[in-house]
Write a protein that holds these residues in place. Structure first.
Motif, short mmCIF file in Angstrom:
data_model
loop_
_atom_site.label_atom_id
_atom_site.label_comp_id
_atom_site.label_asym_id
_atom_site.label_seq_id
_atom_site.Cartn_x
_atom_site.Cartn_y
_atom_site.Cartn_z
N GLU A 147 0.83 -1.21 0.00
CA GLU A 147 0.00 0.00 0.00
C GLU A 147 0.86 1.26 0.00
O GLU A 147 0.56 2.23 -0.70
N GLN A 148 1.94 1.25 0.79
CA GLN A 148 2.83 2.40 0.85
C GLN A 148 3.51 2.63 -0.49
O GLN A 148 3.64 3.77 -0.95
N ALA A 149 3.96 1.55 -1.13
CA ALA A 149 4.60 1.66 -2.44
C ALA A 149 3.63 2.23 -3.47
O ALA A 149 4.00 3.08 -4.30
N GLN A 150 2.38 1.81 -3.41
CA GLN A 150 1.37 2.31 -4.34
C GLN A 150 1.08 3.79 -4.12
O GLN A 150 0.90 4.55 -5.08
N LEU A 151 1.05 4.20 -2.85
CA LEU A 151 0.80 5.61 -2.54
C LEU A 151 1.93 6.49 -3.05
O LEU A 151 1.69 7.57 -3.61
N ILE A 152 3.17 6.04 -2.85
CA ILE A 152 4.32 6.81 -3.33
C ILE A 152 4.33 6.89 -4.85
O ILE A 152 4.55 7.95 -5.43
#
Length: 314
Positions: A147-152
């Protein structure tokens, strides 16, 4: 003519040194990147990044700097230093030669263009991954990481005009492709080839490590497939550049499609994982296999011609 001595480091020791060098370089340049962001934008922006809060108008520029300084530079620098100063065989470990048949670039183009359905299938399979209950903590961490990778990625790929798109094509498409191919299909695949003495094993071990490196576990299988394709591009051509070309096409196309969707020029959502049918998946797999065989035959013909010319000159 005096033959150049081959380095005496075992593949296992080479791998240990290379991993240590890569981790150390990435850590150092992450510190440099963070220090640069603090110096330019202040500590508050770092806090917002850690909280996955990307609302600050300066955020995208800061993420560009972090992407370039903390990721692109070190993963390009580590293989260059290793190949030149540790083993002193930059030609064998980086494979920067342009002596390959130009048709390979065309075949690689069609491989990448026809791989989309198969990548979608593997992505859908990957999304259904469920770990045992006793690994629930690991699964929760994997989902958070994803999820964090997708947000970045979403924050970086927010493009308001064509110049934003071109900037992303350069940074995410070209520079990332060059850096990652030197790191994985250049040095790492060469080490694995010398260790296992098996081209297919070296390609797929490297592809698995390439996919794991991105820490996006629900996209592990499609990224490993891409790593495998890039691996064969290099192994059969003897050059890193067909893989860089394929990698650039994959990343650059993703950037372009995202931009066109954001600008409402196309209706196909790049995040949609249900675009193709099972017939499309099968067709994609068959065409890729055929194109890879064509690629191998062209590359083999070029090598045989080079060997003949070499013997004539000798």
């Amino acid at each position: 003519m005096v033959k150049k001595p081959v380095n005496q480091l075992s593949p296992g020791l080479q791998l240990a040194i290379y991993l240590g060098l890569s981790v150390g370089t990435i850590f150092l340049f992450n510190l440099i990147g963070l220090a640069l962001i603090i110096a330019i934008y202040g500590l508050k922006l770092i806090e917002q990044i850690s909280q996955m809060n990307f609302s600050d108008p300066q955020m995208q520029q800061a993420l560009y700097i972090l992407q370039f300084i903390s990721t692109t530079v070190p993963i390009m620098l580590a293989p260059l230093v290793f190949a030149r100063f540790i083993v002193n065989e930059p030609g064998d470990y980086l494979k920067p030669s342009f002596r390959f048949h130009w048709l390979l670039l065309i075949v690689a183009f069609f491989v990448m263009m026809t791989s989309t359905p198969l990548i979608e299938l593997l992505s859908n399979i990957n999304q259904q991954m469920v770990l045992p209950k006793w690994l629930s903590g690991l699964e929760a961490w994997m989902k958070r990481s994803e999820e964090q990778a997708q947000l970045i990625t979403k924050a970086i790929l927010k493009m308001d005009n064509v110049w934003d798109m071109l900037k992303n094509v350069l940074l995410i498409g070209l520079l990332t492709a060059i850096a990652e191919e030197f790191m994985f299909r250049g040095v790492l695949q060469t080490i694995m080839q010398r260790w296992t003495k098996n081209t297919h094993a070296a390609i797929w071990i490297t592809a698995a490590l390439f996919s794991a490196f991105h820490l996006e576990f629900y996209g592990f299988l499609p990224r490993m497939l891409l790593g495998g394709l890039f691996g064969y591009f290099v192994a059969w051509s003897g050059s890193i550049w067909p893989a860089v070309w394929g990698h650039f096409l994959n990343n650059g196309t993703a950037v372009l499609v995202t931009y066109l969707f954001q600008q409402k020029k196309i209706k196909v959502n790049p995040d949609d994982t249900h675009t193709f049918t099972y017939g499309g998946y099968i067709f994609s797999a068959i065409i890729i296999i055929i194109l890879l065989l064509v690629y191998k035959n062209i590359a083999s013909g070029k090598k045989q011609l080079a060997n003949i010319n070499g013997e004539e000159l000798g």
